[in-house]
Scaffold this active site. Structure first.
Site: not given
Length: 357
Positions: A48, A240, A250
């Site tokens: 993440g 991201d 992402n």
């Protein structure tokens, strides 16, 4: 409401919850070597984008804290190696590089005005802890901005895991959902499994279930069906890296969800901190896409599910800005034209309220 703690600073070292073991086991590891923190990032013990940034900052701090350097010059040489090692872990998430640049600036400030190694070490630890604290405050602010756009009741969809496990706070996309529910909205979350690493099935479903939030787990190839027939009021995901024009990287599979959402008139939102914005690149074509091992496609938790054949695993895809209804950040909400709205948010001096560790 339960909030997972993927990473913590302790007197013993950096404590990281092993997300590879979820949901079956809740196992944490304590790291005192920056190389082991780098390995934990690379092997997705922690993942993440915002959480990777926190881990990178703490990796730098633990490296400096346990350095055997006896002079500032020796520490400076080792510091460069520490940052380089952490920078080579995962290429797509810009939060990793944002955190490293911040730690570099702090190191330069500390070493410019004194030669007290103890003070320098403690200053770097304090900076890493501050990064974590600010990420928590950032999530709460993103949640407040995004919750206004969620339906009063009904189904919403997310993808991958953009919850507490991904940020160290309450989450970005899941933070929006959490705040909306806290405000009284009656939401039910559709959670695609997110092959091949199953972050949706293993992590998002686990977080929502632990938090008492209603959900339904679906396979990735059910997304179109539910967007067409499931009365979905919104899709909200993390990111991201976001380019200057709003193109957003992402987890792989996000692009197709955005296209299907557009086809079915479902608003598609992204929730991400300002540190995820990369205005140095004009569009998504300049975002590096991490290619992960083929074994993550041909195997599930070590069990082979395919013959010995070539397999591709781009870990991310890029959603063009034209499919994105709005981007929620801690400084406000960006809408098209994103070249203007994102630049305005980056230049804004507004900061989220402080959080507590």
């Amino acid at each position: 409401m339960y909030v997972a703690q993927p990473i913590e600073w302790s007197e013993q070292g950096v404590v990281i919850l092993d997300q590879r073991r979820l949901p079956g086991e809740e196992v944490s590891h304590t790291y005192t070597d920056y190389r082991e923190v780098a390995k934990a990032i690379r092997e997705m013990v922690i993942r993440g984008a915002p959480a990777i940034g926190v881990a990178a900052a703490m990796g730098v701090a633990v490296g400096i804290l346990h350095s055997s350097a006896k002079s500032v010059d020796a520490l400076r040489a080792e510091f460069a190696e520490i940052c380089d090692t952490l920078a080579k872990t995962r290429p797509t998430a810009v939060d990793l590089f944002w955190a490293l640049e911040r730690m570099k600036r702090r190191f330069a400030e500390l070493t410019a005005r004194n030669s007290d190694l103890h003070a320098i070490r403690q200053g770097m630890v304090a900076e890493a802890r501050q990064v974590h604290l600010e990420k928590r405050a950032t999530d709460e602010a993103i949640g407040r901005y995004g919750a206004e756009f969620m339906p009063r009741e009904g189904q919403v969809m997310t993808h991958c895991n953009a919850g507490a496990l991904a940020t160290g706070g309450i989450g970005t996309a899941l933070g929006v959902i959490r705040v909306a529910i806290d405000q009284g909205k009656k939401l039910h979350v559709l959670v695609p499994e997110t092959r091949p690493y199953l972050q949706g099935a293993r992590l998002t479903a686990w977080e929502l279930h632990k938090g008492g939030i209603p959900l339904t787990l679906i396979t990735d190839n059910m997304v179109g069906h539910f967007l067409k027939t499931g009365n979905v009021g919104a899709v909200v995901t993390g990111a991201d890296r976001i380019a200057a024009n709003g193109d957003s990287a992402n987890k792989i599979g996000t692009y197709q969800i955005a296209v299907l959402a557009k086809e079915n008139n479902v608003p598609f939102f992204i929730a991400a901190p300002v540190s995820t914005l990369d205005l140095s690149i004009p569009d998504g074509g300049h975002i590096p896409i991490e290619e992960r091992p083929a074994a993550e496609v041909t195997h599930i938790q070590g069990i082979r599910i395919a013959p010995d054949v070539p397999a591709a695993h781009p870990a991310f895809d890029v959603t063009p800005a034209r499919y994105i209804t709005a981007i929620f950040t801690e400084r406000g909400v960006a809408r098209a034209p994103y070249n203007q709205s994102l630049a305005a948010l980056v230049s804004s001096a507004v900061q989220p309220a402080s959080a507590t560790l």
